[in-house]
Motif scaffolding. Structure first.
Motif, PDB file in Angstrom:
ATOM      1  N   TRP A  14       0.841  -1.212   0.000  1.00  0.00           N
ATOM      2  CA  TRP A  14       0.000   0.000   0.000  1.00  0.00           C
ATOM      3  C   TRP A  14       0.871   1.255   0.000  1.00  0.00           C
ATOM      4  CZ3 TRP A  14      -5.039   0.232  -0.993  1.00  0.00           C
ATOM      5  CH2 TRP A  14      -5.760   1.366  -0.646  1.00  0.00           C
ATOM      6  N   PHE A  18       1.256   4.033  -3.137  1.00  0.00           N
ATOM      7  CA  PHE A  18       0.824   5.427  -3.005  1.00  0.00           C
ATOM      8  C   PHE A  18       1.970   6.406  -2.799  1.00  0.00           C
ATOM      9  CE2 PHE A  18      -3.275   3.395  -2.252  1.00  0.00           C
ATOM     10  CZ  PHE A  18      -4.058   4.149  -3.119  1.00  0.00           C
ATOM     11  N   TYR A  25      -2.636   8.792   2.202  1.00  0.00           N
ATOM     12  CA  TYR A  25      -2.958   7.374   2.356  1.00  0.00           C
ATOM     13  C   TYR A  25      -2.474   6.919   3.732  1.00  0.00           C
ATOM     14  CZ  TYR A  25       1.969   6.875   1.306  1.00  0.00           C
ATOM     15  OH  TYR A  25       3.341   6.986   1.345  1.00  0.00           O
ATOM     16  N   THR A 105      -7.277   5.815   1.673  1.00  0.00           N
ATOM     17  CA  THR A 105      -6.707   6.697   0.663  1.00  0.00           C
ATOM     18  C   THR A 105      -7.637   7.893   0.535  1.00  0.00           C
ATOM     19  OG1 THR A 105      -5.768   6.874  -1.556  1.00  0.00           O
ATOM     20  CG2 THR A 105      -7.784   5.570  -1.326  1.00  0.00           C
TER      21      THR A 105
END
Length: 177
Positions: A14, A18, A25, A105
């Protein structure tokens, strides 16, 4: 695809995905999200203060399911229900039970906010909803249940005490020179 991964591996994926994007995020631990979520059920609206060159700008946060919409207070005052969100935080709790994490996010209107400003607002969700300090969460409760007693300056005082807006204020002051 992530079912076979550990929470730590998902967090790394993740963050890597991002990190290259111009957005906000997070990977939120289950316990922290549960606290925020439970409090949001009884207090779905709150006010955040964003440091600006000349003072502060207030943003109203309103929960809609697992989305948290932020709109500048001035836009609500002038446009009412037609006021658009400048920042939306999307929470994905699908991995909460099995992996103990909630992914988050954001979508933001870059004509109103930059990433650092959006991050400052997002951090205030944790500051006010996930706090152990009764006085801090008490501001959220007052805003929702006793609005006539709510003091805007209390939000600013809490933000300044936490240090959350300090980096933003420094960056804005450097922009002036």
């Amino acid at each position: 695809m992530v079912k076979e991964k550990t929470a730590e591996e998902i967090k790394q994926i993740w963050q890597q995905y991002f990190a290259a994007k111009d957005t906000v995020y997070a990977v939120i631990p289950e316990e922290k999200f549960d606290l925020i979520w439970n409090r949001a059920q009884s207090c779905p609206t709150f006010l955040c203060a964003l440091p600006r060159r000349e003072g502060y700008e207030f943003f109203v946060g309103q929960w809609a399911g697992t989305e948290l919409h932020f709109t500048a207070l001035i836009n609500i005052q002038t446009r009412g229900e037609a006021a658009a969100s400048q920042l939306i935080l999307y929470h994905y709790p699908e991995l909460k039970e099995e992996k103990g994490i909630v992914l988050m996010t954001a979508e933001m209107d870059s004509t109103f906010l930059n990433v650092a400003e959006a991050q400052c607002i997002a951090n205030q969700v944790q500051l006010f909803y996930a706090t152990d300090r009764k006085e801090t969460y008490g501001l959220v409760e007052t805003f929702n249940f006793r609005p006539s007693e709510f003091k805007y300056m209390s939000v600013i005082a809490e933000l300044e005490q936490s240090g959350l807006g300090a980096e933003l204020r420094c960056a804005q002051n450097q922009d002036k020179t």
